[in-house]
Design an enzyme around this catalytic site. Structure first.
Site: not given
Length: 523
Positions: A346, A349-350
């Site tokens: 992701c 997200c990361d």
């Protein structure tokens, strides 16, 4: 800090406060410290029940606590500036500490209140992560309910030294009493179940006592939600069993092609789906993973049976399988070893955890190119590897990618290994398919974007699947097993889209209802 529109909305929310709350900030001299000061000043100016102080002595700066006046043991804290996806987490924390009741069930609230021991949680997040707020909000609520629970949200991009020392390479990452507790999206029910050792046994006993359903939907994504609503509207006994309600939509950031909704985000849509299903008489059984399907012709009971991981089997006159799909993995040495230690799936997200670092994106379709474009604004350099001799992404995305100075595209690249130092990723090995040469890239992060796999491992041998593992369906979403229907990304439908999945879910429910009518007529 806050614009006029947001202030107006917040003022109406804060009118729900039942008692005064106190915000105590611990600040340094940086730009983010100034933002926190401005944010808390704005909040205090919107309600006479909000008091802001700036004399905190917490080690993390900037940070602030949310508590009640005169009580130094505030149990909810934010380290960083909770804007972006986390702004809702802040608003909810204000309301919950201020006495506004939660929407959680009474049973769940009582379960939280009964949790024993001192539990100190820390959640490392990124403000662009759409999965993080669910974890933050769940733990904040638990801290508001149970005086033995404390929780701090930590912006990983702001506290890089902590991220490095704790070797955090994926968000959300949760620590409990200083030890790793979990990574990735976790809902309130899931967290509580992990802490309450007897909950699984109690839930299994409840499931074992359930009477057979007329329609049992397996999966809680768009297809499953649509199927449940259409079935329930027919007035028949309907149940939904899912390992997480919302499915893959929970991992989707921006949605701009859902007809009549100009734009939304996956988690918001998932919440709306669940609320819509709850408007009907549907038995929702969450956090339950299906492990086997026994067709009616092969079951002792004469019903279609769905076996669960807990050992319980649910029975139904008809079943709709809507278990969706998951990210495809590279299946190369090192991938599992370094999952969440540099191997990620992701970028939204990361990505912020890899600011200023060298990363790779594996996959040249739309998802891969979009990931590379997003990461180029954070990472020092992005290498995109495509297996074929040309990228498959839309032309407009390819043009944007080519305009970025810190992106390199490698075609005909077959990834063969992820390497690391034992703790984190340090490189990627690939084969040049044009000449067979093996090459290695020095990297600190690898984002895998190579498509989806249907969640049908548990169905092998029970219904017909394609060579790719997708469920073969007919015009009415029927499968090779009588009384078993399927819908969404788990099937052989050619287009994996939310709106297509919903339509198939509706068709599957109508098909199941028609099956029940015909079955009754021949009884």
């Amino acid at each position: 800090m806050l614009d006029t529109t947001i202030k107006t909305q917040l003022k109406s929310y804060l009118a729900n406060l039942r008692h005064t709350i106190e915000l105590i900030a611990s600040l340094g001299d940086g730009a983010k410290d100034t933002e926190v000061r401005e944010l808390l000043t704005d909040l205090a100016g919107l309600s006479d029940k909000v008091v802001a102080r700036f004399d905190g002595q917490a080690a993390r700066k900037p940070s602030f606590t949310v508590g009640q006046p005169g009580r130094p043991d505030a149990r909810i804290a934010f380290a960083g500036v909770p804007m972006g996806h986390e702004f809702t987490s802040l608003v909810l924390a204000l309301l919950q500490v201020g006495g506004h009741p939660s929407k959680a069930s009474r049973e769940l609230i009582e379960q939280i209140a009964a949790l024993p021991g001192d539990l100190v949680f820390e959640t490392y997040i990124s403000l662009s992560c759409q999965n993080c707020p669910d974890v933050v909000q769940a733990l904040n609520l638990m801290a508001a309910i149970n005086p033995s629970i404390r929780h701090t949200m930590v912006d990983g991009a702001l506290f890089q030294d902590e991220v490095a020392s704790r070797q955090i390479m994926s968000v959300p990452t949760v620590f409990l009493n200083g030890e790793p507790f979990g990574q990735g999206r976790m809902g309130l029910e899931e967290i509580v179940a992990r802490l309450d050792s007897g909950s699984a046994e109690r839930e299994a006993a409840k499931l074992a006592d359930k009477a057979p359903f007329d329609v049992l939907v397996v999966g809680g994504g768009p297809a499953g939600a649509a199927a449940a609503i259409y079935a329930a509207r027919k007035g028949i006994r309907t149940g939904v069993v899912a390992d997480r309600f919302g499915g893959q939509v929970l991992d989707t950031l921006g949605i701009e092609n859902f007809i009549s909704v100009k734009e939304t985000e996956g988690p918001k849509l998932a919440t709306a789906l669940e609320q819509h299903v709850k408007d009907y008489d549907v038995d929702i059984m969450n956090l339950q993973r299906a492990t086997r399907l026994i067709p009616a012709a092969d079951s002792v009971s004469g019903f279609v049976e769905i076996g669960l991981e807990s050992g319980v089997a649910l029975k139904a006159r008809s079943v709709i399988v809507a278990t969706g799909a998951r990210w495809r993995e590279m299946n190369v040495p090192g991938e599992q070893q370094y999952r969440n230690k540099g191997v990620a799936y992701c970028p939204h997200c990361d990505g912020p955890l890899f600011k200023g670092k060298r990363v790779a994106v594996v996959g040249g379709g739309n998802s891969g190119v979009e990931a590379a474009i997003d990461l180029a604004g954070l990472a020092s350099h992005v290498t995109l590897l495509e297996f074929g001799d040309a990228m498959r992404a839309d032309a407009v995305l390819q043009a944007k990618l080519k305009s970025l100075p810190n992106v390199t595209v490698i075609l005909n690249a077959q990834t063969t290994e992820v390497t690391g130092d034992g703790a984190k990723v340090d490189g990627l090995v690939y084969t040049d398919r044009t000449n067979g040469e093996t090459r290695k890239l020095a990297l600190e992060g690898i984002f895998v974007q190579i498509g989806l796999l249907p969640n049908t491992d548990w169905l092998k041998g029970s219904i017909e699947l394609t060579g790719r593992g997708e469920i073969v369906t007919g015009r009415h979403q029927d499968t090779s097993a009588p009384g078993v229907f399927a819908a969404g990304d788990v099937t052989d439908v050619p287009y994996k889209q939310i709106i297509v999945a919903m339509g198939e879910g509706a068709k599957a429910a109508l098909g199941a209802f028609d099956h029940l009518i015909r079955e009754s007529a021949h009884a």
